[in-house]
Design a protein around this motif. Structure first.
Motif, mmCIF file in Angstrom:
data_model
loop_
_atom_site.group_PDB
_atom_site.id
_atom_site.type_symbol
_atom_site.label_atom_id
_atom_site.label_comp_id
_atom_site.label_asym_id
_atom_site.label_seq_id
_atom_site.Cartn_x
_atom_site.Cartn_y
_atom_site.Cartn_z
ATOM 1 N N GLU A 183 -18.207 -20.081 11.358
ATOM 2 C CA GLU A 183 -17.614 -20.021 12.683
ATOM 3 C C GLU A 183 -18.585 -20.611 13.693
ATOM 4 O O GLU A 183 -19.812 -20.554 13.512
ATOM 5 C CB GLU A 183 -17.269 -18.573 13.056
ATOM 6 C CG GLU A 183 -18.464 -17.660 13.223
ATOM 7 C CD GLU A 183 -18.062 -16.226 13.548
ATOM 8 O OE1 GLU A 183 -16.930 -15.981 13.988
ATOM 9 O OE2 GLU A 183 -18.902 -15.328 13.342
ATOM 10 N N ASP A 184 -18.057 -21.183 14.765
ATOM 11 C CA ASP A 184 -18.945 -21.776 15.754
ATOM 12 C C ASP A 184 -19.281 -20.761 16.844
ATOM 13 O O ASP A 184 -18.857 -19.603 16.806
ATOM 14 C CB ASP A 184 -18.355 -23.069 16.329
ATOM 15 C CG ASP A 184 -17.056 -22.859 17.108
ATOM 16 O OD1 ASP A 184 -16.793 -21.709 17.552
ATOM 17 O OD2 ASP A 184 -16.306 -23.828 17.280
ATOM 18 N N TRP A 185 -20.072 -21.224 17.806
ATOM 19 C CA TRP A 185 -20.573 -20.361 18.879
ATOM 20 C C TRP A 185 -19.422 -19.729 19.656
ATOM 21 O O TRP A 185 -19.423 -18.530 19.913
ATOM 22 C CB TRP A 185 -21.463 -21.205 19.799
ATOM 23 C CG TRP A 185 -22.185 -20.469 20.877
ATOM 24 C CD1 TRP A 185 -23.401 -19.848 20.783
ATOM 25 C CD2 TRP A 185 -21.759 -20.300 22.240
ATOM 26 N NE1 TRP A 185 -23.762 -19.297 22.003
ATOM 27 C CE2 TRP A 185 -22.773 -19.569 22.909
ATOM 28 C CE3 TRP A 185 -20.638 -20.706 22.959
ATOM 29 C CZ2 TRP A 185 -22.679 -19.229 24.254
ATOM 30 C CZ3 TRP A 185 -20.539 -20.368 24.311
ATOM 31 C CH2 TRP A 185 -21.558 -19.634 24.924
ATOM 32 N N ARG A 186 -18.437 -20.537 20.020
ATOM 33 C CA ARG A 186 -17.299 -20.021 20.800
ATOM 34 C C ARG A 186 -16.487 -19.008 19.993
ATOM 35 O O ARG A 186 -16.030 -18.000 20.540
ATOM 36 C CB ARG A 186 -16.411 -21.173 21.263
ATOM 37 C CG ARG A 186 -17.059 -22.056 22.329
ATOM 38 C CD ARG A 186 -16.136 -23.190 22.741
ATOM 39 N NE ARG A 186 -16.748 -24.010 23.774
ATOM 40 C CZ ARG A 186 -17.588 -24.999 23.544
ATOM 41 N NH1 ARG A 186 -17.947 -25.275 22.286
ATOM 42 N NH2 ARG A 186 -18.108 -25.695 24.543
ATOM 43 N N ALA A 190 -15.831 -15.174 21.010
ATOM 44 C CA ALA A 190 -14.442 -14.727 21.151
ATOM 45 C C ALA A 190 -14.189 -13.490 20.292
ATOM 46 O O ALA A 190 -13.510 -12.541 20.723
ATOM 47 C CB ALA A 190 -13.486 -15.857 20.759
ATOM 48 N N ALA A 191 -14.754 -13.482 19.080
ATOM 49 C CA ALA A 191 -14.604 -12.322 18.206
ATOM 50 C C ALA A 191 -15.345 -11.109 18.771
ATOM 51 O O ALA A 191 -14.843 -9.977 18.724
ATOM 52 C CB ALA A 191 -15.114 -12.661 16.806
ATOM 53 N N LEU A 198 -18.303 -3.312 21.422
ATOM 54 C CA LEU A 198 -19.135 -4.211 22.229
ATOM 55 C C LEU A 198 -18.569 -4.411 23.632
ATOM 56 O O LEU A 198 -19.129 -5.185 24.409
ATOM 57 C CB LEU A 198 -19.262 -5.568 21.539
ATOM 58 C CG LEU A 198 -19.850 -5.591 20.133
ATOM 59 C CD1 LEU A 198 -19.890 -7.029 19.602
ATOM 60 C CD2 LEU A 198 -21.255 -4.983 20.109
ATOM 61 N N ALA A 199 -17.493 -3.716 23.964
ATOM 62 C CA ALA A 199 -16.765 -3.994 25.202
ATOM 63 C C ALA A 199 -17.633 -3.846 26.445
ATOM 64 O O ALA A 199 -17.625 -4.717 27.332
ATOM 65 C CB ALA A 199 -15.540 -3.085 25.299
ATOM 66 N N ASP A 200 -18.386 -2.754 26.566
ATOM 67 C CA ASP A 200 -19.204 -2.529 27.759
ATOM 68 C C ASP A 200 -20.295 -3.594 27.885
ATOM 69 O O ASP A 200 -20.561 -4.115 28.971
ATOM 70 C CB ASP A 200 -19.831 -1.145 27.725
ATOM 71 C CG ASP A 200 -18.815 -0.042 27.925
ATOM 72 O OD1 ASP A 200 -17.693 -0.341 28.387
ATOM 73 O OD2 ASP A 200 -19.130 1.121 27.606
#
Length: 256
Positions: A183-186, A190-191, A198-200
């Motif tokens: 997978e790339d950086w973006r 995005a994941a 990890l939301a906060d």
């Protein structure tokens, strides 16, 4: 905003894989940087090292593995990556939340003695040239005489035909070693944005990035330009010690 050790491990491992798309022979680059630090700190008791733009502690962990007696300070402005490093590579370094190049950033490091080495990998190229020069000057002031700055990054040639060739060579190398399959950086970010744990941290990261909008560099500088800035900043000797395509490790030695 703490995260579990299992979650940190999962995301750090995914980070390691996606970074292989961007840093040609990434593990070899880390090894070369560590070789330089090992050489410069040979015979010194508890050498002091600074990892600039440490992310989740990838380079700091490798330095700690090779140099277990070293004291490592790892600095970054990204709260999510710092928390991953603090959790997954807790014993590798003391992690510091600071914006490299901002006013007072070196004070945030809490250093009580001169550095033996400062290291960085794909973290300084975003600094505008005046800020980069000031950063180099501040690092020279933090280092002991004979101490080094070791920077692994992309240093494309100034001329477009040459930079196109070096970029292509690096991209083909990544394809041969399988980095392009990850997978790339973006996609990684995005994941991460979709992970409730990890939301906060992601929200805080988004807020900080908005505050930093427009402060980055327009383009990468060639190695020769970096060398010129480093000499102006007080580094007497500057040399590349490894290169593939436009990916290189540049070493700058502070004068007496």
């Amino acid at each position: 905003m703490g995260i579990s050790m299992a979650m940190a491990r999962t995301w750090v491992e995914r980070w390691e894989r996606q970074q292989q798309r961007y840093a040609v022979d990434r593990e070899e680059r880390f090894t070369v940087i560590t070789d330089v630090v090992e050489y410069v700190t040979a015979g010194r008791t508890r050498p002091l090292l600074l990892d600039l733009g440490c992310g989740p502690g990838s380079l700091a962990a490798r330095l700690a593995g090779r140099l277990p007696d070293a004291e490592i300070v790892a600095a970054d402005m990204d709260p999510l990556l710092l928390e991953l490093g603090r959790t997954h590579h807790a014993d590798a370094a003391r992690y510091v939340d600071t914006v490299i190049g901002a006013d007072g950033w070196t004070d945030d490091l809490g250093l009580e003695r001169p550095l033996d080495a400062a290291v960085s990998t794909t973290a300084l190229h975003y600094l505008p040239e005046p800020v980069l020069l000031d950063t180099y000057r501040r690092l020279a002031a933090l280092l002991r005489p004979g101490g080094v700055l070791v920077n692994g990054d992309h240093f494309p040639p100034d001329e477009a035909p040459c930079s196109d060739i070096t970029a292509y060579v690096g991209r083909r190398r990544a394809e041969r070693t399988g980095g392009h399959t990850h997978e790339d950086w973006r996609e990684w970010w995005a994941a991460a944005a979709r992970d409730p744990e990890l939301a906060d941290l992601f929200a805080e990261r988004t807020q900080r990035r908005a505050a930093q909008e427009g402060t980055g560099a327009d383009e990468d500088l060639a190695a020769d330009r970096h060398a010129e800035l480093l000499r102006r900043a007080g580094f007497r000797h500057v040399t590349p010690v490894w290169q593939f395509g436009d990916s290189a490790v540049l070493v700058a030695v502070r004068g007496d």
